[in-house]
Design a protein around this motif. Structure first.
Motif, PDB file in Angstrom:
ATOM      1  N   ILE A  69       0.872  -1.178   0.000  1.00  0.00           N
ATOM      2  CA  ILE A  69       0.000   0.000   0.000  1.00  0.00           C
ATOM      3  C   ILE A  69       0.906   1.222   0.000  1.00  0.00           C
ATOM      4  O   ILE A  69       1.742   1.372   0.887  1.00  0.00           O
ATOM      5  CB  ILE A  69      -0.926  -0.004   1.225  1.00  0.00           C
ATOM      6  N   GLY A 120       1.309   5.600  -0.742  1.00  0.00           N
ATOM      7  CA  GLY A 120       0.643   6.881  -0.857  1.00  0.00           C
ATOM      8  C   GLY A 120       1.517   7.943  -0.244  1.00  0.00           C
ATOM      9  O   GLY A 120       2.728   7.762  -0.096  1.00  0.00           O
ATOM     10  N   GLN A 142      -3.074  10.456   3.682  1.00  0.00           N
ATOM     11  CA  GLN A 142      -4.079   9.841   2.810  1.00  0.00           C
ATOM     12  C   GLN A 142      -4.793   8.658   3.448  1.00  0.00           C
ATOM     13  O   GLN A 142      -5.718   8.120   2.857  1.00  0.00           O
ATOM     14  CB  GLN A 142      -3.436   9.381   1.500  1.00  0.00           C
ATOM     15  N   THR A 199      -3.316   5.662   4.487  1.00  0.00           N
ATOM     16  CA  THR A 199      -2.765   4.351   4.139  1.00  0.00           C
ATOM     17  C   THR A 199      -2.704   3.438   5.361  1.00  0.00           C
ATOM     18  O   THR A 199      -2.877   2.225   5.233  1.00  0.00           O
ATOM     19  CB  THR A 199      -1.351   4.476   3.519  1.00  0.00           C
ATOM     20  N   ALA A 227      -6.054   1.927   6.012  1.00  0.00           N
ATOM     21  CA  ALA A 227      -6.292   0.908   4.981  1.00  0.00           C
ATOM     22  C   ALA A 227      -5.559  -0.386   5.324  1.00  0.00           C
ATOM     23  O   ALA A 227      -6.121  -1.482   5.197  1.00  0.00           O
ATOM     24  CB  ALA A 227      -5.852   1.427   3.613  1.00  0.00           C
ATOM     25  N   SER A 228      -4.314  -0.266   5.794  1.00  0.00           N
ATOM     26  CA  SER A 228      -3.556  -1.472   6.140  1.00  0.00           C
ATOM     27  C   SER A 228      -4.159  -2.167   7.361  1.00  0.00           C
ATOM     28  O   SER A 228      -4.163  -3.392   7.450  1.00  0.00           O
ATOM     29  CB  SER A 228      -2.079  -1.156   6.371  1.00  0.00           C
ATOM     30  N   GLU A 277       5.259  -0.888   8.332  1.00  0.00           N
ATOM     31  CA  GLU A 277       4.973   0.462   7.833  1.00  0.00           C
ATOM     32  C   GLU A 277       6.261   1.264   7.737  1.00  0.00           C
ATOM     33  O   GLU A 277       7.074   1.243   8.646  1.00  0.00           O
ATOM     34  CB  GLU A 277       4.004   1.171   8.779  1.00  0.00           C
ATOM     35  N   SER A 294       6.185  11.399   6.225  1.00  0.00           N
ATOM     36  CA  SER A 294       4.743  11.340   6.015  1.00  0.00           C
ATOM     37  C   SER A 294       4.007  12.583   6.518  1.00  0.00           C
ATOM     38  O   SER A 294       3.042  13.012   5.898  1.00  0.00           O
ATOM     39  CB  SER A 294       4.161  10.093   6.669  1.00  0.00           C
ATOM     40  N   THR A 303       3.287   0.686   3.141  1.00  0.00           N
ATOM     41  CA  THR A 303       2.929  -0.366   4.089  1.00  0.00           C
ATOM     42  C   THR A 303       2.960  -1.689   3.350  1.00  0.00           C
ATOM     43  O   THR A 303       2.405  -1.817   2.256  1.00  0.00           O
ATOM     44  CB  THR A 303       1.525  -0.146   4.684  1.00  0.00           C
ATOM     45  N   PHE A 326      -2.391   5.078  -3.638  1.00  0.00           N
ATOM     46  CA  PHE A 326      -3.304   6.181  -3.346  1.00  0.00           C
ATOM     47  C   PHE A 326      -3.024   7.410  -4.194  1.00  0.00           C
ATOM     48  O   PHE A 326      -3.738   8.393  -4.119  1.00  0.00           O
ATOM     49  CB  PHE A 326      -3.197   6.549  -1.870  1.00  0.00           C
ATOM     50  N   GLU A 334       3.241   7.732  -6.753  1.00  0.00           N
ATOM     51  CA  GLU A 334       3.618   6.668  -5.816  1.00  0.00           C
ATOM     52  C   GLU A 334       3.442   5.294  -6.462  1.00  0.00           C
ATOM     53  O   GLU A 334       4.221   4.378  -6.202  1.00  0.00           O
ATOM     54  CB  GLU A 334       2.825   6.775  -4.516  1.00  0.00           C
ATOM     55  N   ASN A 341      -9.108   6.207   0.984  1.00  0.00           N
ATOM     56  CA  ASN A 341      -8.492   4.956   1.411  1.00  0.00           C
ATOM     57  C   ASN A 341      -9.480   3.796   1.421  1.00  0.00           C
ATOM     58  O   ASN A 341      -9.169   2.694   0.959  1.00  0.00           O
ATOM     59  CB  ASN A 341      -7.822   5.119   2.778  1.00  0.00           C
TER      60      ASN A 341
END
Length: 189
Positions: free
Chosen positions: A8, A10, A14, A16, A19-20, A38, A43, A51, A75, A79, A145
């Motif tokens: 994942i 981004g 965002q 991420t 999402a993970s 991660e 960031s 991730t 994302f 990226e 996400n």
């Protein structure tokens, strides 16, 4: 079951990491061994966030080597391009159509590359999603996400209801309705 590797990518802010968490909690709930790693970079200043999520019967390491990702969930377009060397032969990229200028572009040191989506489509199996528009339709642009998780979920063997239950157990109550809508919009896109 063969170990699945999902990367994942981004930029900071965002979602991420949420999402993970959704992905990791979903596959744990299905009884798989899961490892997550991660890499935040800068960031908080809009820098890259990566991730790694690996799951299967027994997973020994969370790290995904170059050429090892079954899926790259990106994302942001640049990226996705940066992560391309990590995709395994026959793998798939799911990417948000959004462009977010990195710091070198913001300060004028370089220009954002053109035609990234076309380049990706011509290179590997790529699904480009206007996740930002779908998130806005769901009620919050920050739900990009979960839109992307919905798109990815449709491409897994994990039942829809399992994903929904995980979102209910992972997302704070005050954001739940928007995120459930975002997931559905992604899942059905």
């Amino acid at each position: 079951m063969e170990t699945k590797s999902i990367m994942i990518v981004g930029v900071g802010g965002q979602g991420t990491l949420l999402a993970s968490r959704i992905l990791g909690n979903t596959v744990i709930g299905e009884g798989y061994d899961v490892k997550v790693s991660e890499v935040h970079g800068m960031s908080q200043r809009g820098g890259s966030v990566v991730t790694y999520v690996r799951y299967g019967e027994k997973v020994h390491s969370p790290i995904i080597d170059k050429g090892g990702a079954d899926i790259i969930l990106a994302f942001e377009l640049l990226e996705a391009k940066r992560a391309l060397p990590y995709l395994k032969k026959g793998g798939k990229i799911i990417v948000n159509a959004q462009e977010i200028d990195p710091m070198p572009v913001i300060i004028g040191a370089c220009e954002y590359p053109e035609n990234i989506a076309d380049e990706l489509k011509n290179t590997v199996a790529t699904t480009v999603v206007d996740a930002l528009s779908l998130a806005k339709t769901a009620g919050n642009q920050k739900a990009v996400n979960v839109v992307l998780i919905g798109v990815m979920a449709k491409n897994t063997d994990i039942p829809y209801d399992v994903w929904i239950e995980t979102i209910k157990n992972t997302v704070p109550e005050k954001f739940l309705e928007v995120n459930l809508k975002a997931f559905d919009l992604g899942y059905n896109s």
